[in-house]
Write a protein that holds these residues in place. Structure first.
Motif, mmCIF file in Angstrom:
data_model
loop_
_atom_site.group_PDB
_atom_site.id
_atom_site.type_symbol
_atom_site.label_atom_id
_atom_site.label_comp_id
_atom_site.label_asym_id
_atom_site.label_seq_id
_atom_site.Cartn_x
_atom_site.Cartn_y
_atom_site.Cartn_z
ATOM 1 N N ILE A 188 1.108 -0.611 -0.045
ATOM 2 C CA ILE A 188 0.091 0.357 0.064
ATOM 3 C C ILE A 188 1.286 1.288 -0.004
ATOM 4 O O ILE A 188 0.646 1.994 -0.644
ATOM 5 N N ALA A 189 1.904 1.900 0.912
ATOM 6 C CA ALA A 189 2.883 2.469 1.265
ATOM 7 C C ALA A 189 3.823 2.576 -0.329
ATOM 8 O O ALA A 189 3.544 3.970 -0.663
ATOM 9 N N ALA A 190 3.877 1.750 -1.211
ATOM 10 C CA ALA A 190 4.663 1.778 -2.421
ATOM 11 C C ALA A 190 3.857 2.090 -3.541
ATOM 12 O O ALA A 190 4.270 1.981 -4.826
ATOM 13 N N GLY A 191 2.363 2.368 -3.027
ATOM 14 C CA GLY A 191 1.489 2.280 -4.660
ATOM 15 C C GLY A 191 1.015 1.141 -5.353
ATOM 16 O O GLY A 191 0.240 1.438 -6.605
ATOM 17 N N GLN A 192 1.157 -0.013 -4.383
ATOM 18 C CA GLN A 192 1.502 -1.554 -5.565
ATOM 19 C C GLN A 192 -0.485 -1.776 -5.713
ATOM 20 O O GLN A 192 -0.835 -2.432 -5.941
ATOM 21 N N ILE A 193 -0.719 -0.978 -4.557
ATOM 22 C CA ILE A 193 -2.632 -2.286 -4.660
ATOM 23 C C ILE A 193 -2.889 -0.623 -3.095
ATOM 24 O O ILE A 193 -2.653 -0.561 -2.498
ATOM 25 N N SER A 194 -4.466 -0.662 -3.067
ATOM 26 C CA SER A 194 -4.834 0.403 -2.311
ATOM 27 C C SER A 194 -4.788 -0.031 -1.472
ATOM 28 O O SER A 194 -5.303 -1.769 -1.261
#
Length: 392
Positions: free
Chosen positions: A265-271
């Motif tokens: 989430i923090a890396a923007g890979q999943i919501s």
């Protein structure tokens, strides 16, 4: 007393509404939410002329203010609170109406406490985070801390596997695209920096740090930290704390999955929503079936822990409940929120403003009310103390 139950047809809200209707002084309770059909069905099931439902979109400020203006008290169960907490409290303050919620996010807790002076000026009594955790657990922290002459450390913790609800007849299969607010809350807590007290200072750090608690009589318990309001509000009440945080118990088998999801989430890979769906499925598969009757607790599924000095000796104190109400996490959260109403009716609150539970609620008065929902034996508030022999 007229009450607006925002989110009152959701799992936590339904428990709060049912508990509220057990009080004779309630004139009317309006169940408000975006799912009009569910609200109408739930209101009809109560078979109580004091209960009715309305459609309410809380993002429509004009509609929200209009609904609030018609009542005396707002019970807000609409999560996640990092989205809806501040605007709903702000609307209640603007309309001069008393307010209670079950906010379990630390960031809006900070923002809502900053509305204290506005609430005071409008003669509004607002208690935020009066659920299970925060809420019950804060008051258990007070019970534990009362056993000490000096309190250095307060830790609150709960089992993730216990965060499930019994089917009350309104549990429905998730609609495509929908996501459980509690699961969203959890992943939000884990994927962002959290605020805790360490070495007497408020710091921001990563979630899921591991620690071990030596709980009186039960021995060592593993705790993994997460961002929660307790670490924000308890140090305001116990100003000399050197350590304070909230955490989860019993996640040794899940911690790697939780950490990976939080990092994604923090890396923007999943919501946050997609991560919440996956984690909730895993938790539900592993969680025990929730009993339909009051539950006797053999080992603490949630607890308060305090450490410090008693008679100049290092002392550890643990506090927990022996018996819980039927219904799982929904009732354990919704009933405390509803208890704001009799406390308000009885004149328990001496001042207006925005408060956390431990600031303005006497634990003994609260648990005396809570006992009535926990079977014939009551909640069984238990406080255990262990003292080292060496004096300091």
């Amino acid at each position: 007393m007229k009450v607006l139950a925002i989110g009152g047809s959701g799992g936590m809200g339904r428990a709060a509404v049912r508990a509220a209707l057990s009080f004779d002084f309630i004139e009317e309770i309006i169940i408000a939410g975006i799912d009009a059909d569910l609200g109408e069905r739930f209101a009809a099931s109560l078979n109580d002329p004091r209960a009715r439902s309305i459609f309410l979109d809380v993002t429509d400020q004009e509609q929200l203010r209009y609904a609030i203006a018609a009542v005396d008290v707002v019970l807000n169960s609409a999560g996640p609170f990092f989205r809806f907490g501040v605007p709903i409290l702000s609307a209640a303050i603007a309309e001069g109406k008393h307010y209670c919620d079950i906010c379990d996010d630390w960031q809006p807790t900070v923002a809502m406490l900053e509305l204290h002076e506005q609430a005071k000026q409008n003669n509004v009594i607002a208690v935020i985070g009066l659920g299970a955790s925060p809420g019950i657990i804060n008051l258990l922290c007070v019970k534990a801390a009362q056993q000490l002459d000096r309190v250095d450390r307060i830790i609150s913790a709960w089992k993730l596997s216990g965060a499930v609800n019994a089917d009350d007849g309104f549990q429905t299969a998730p609609v495509a695209g929908s996501v459980d607010a509690a699961a969203v809350h959890l992943m939000h807590c884990l994927s962002e920096k959290i605020r805790i007290i360490r070495e007497g200072k408020s710091i921001e750090t990563d979630a899921l740090e591991h620690s071990t608690i030596d709980f009186p009589e039960f021995g060592l318990m593993d705790v993994w930290s997460l961002g929660h309001p307790e670490a924000i509000t308890l140090p305001r009440h116990f100003t000399q704390l050197q350590s304070c945080y909230n955490g989860m118990l019993g996640i040794a088998d899940w911690v790697d999955s939780l950490r990976q999801a939080a990092q994604a989430i923090a890396a923007g890979q999943i919501s946050v929503d997609d991560a919440a769906r996956k984690i909730l499925q895993q938790v539900q598969q592993d969680a025990p079936t929730t009993q339909a009757s009051p539950v006797a607790v053999k080992t603490p599924g949630s607890f308060a822990f305090a450490a410090g000095l008693k008679d100049n000796k290092p002392t550890r104190v643990g506090a927990y409940l022996k018996h819980l109400p039927a219904g799982g996490m929904a009732t354990l959260t919704g009933i405390p929120q509803a208890l704001f109403l009799p406390l308000l009716q009885q004149g328990h609150f001496q001042h207006a403003g925005v408060f956390s539970p431990e600031q303005v609620i006497d634990p003994d008065a609260f648990f005396a009310l809570f006992d009535g929902f926990c079977g014939s034996e009551g909640a069984g508030v238990t406080v255990l103390t262990a003292q080292d022999s060496a004096a300091l």
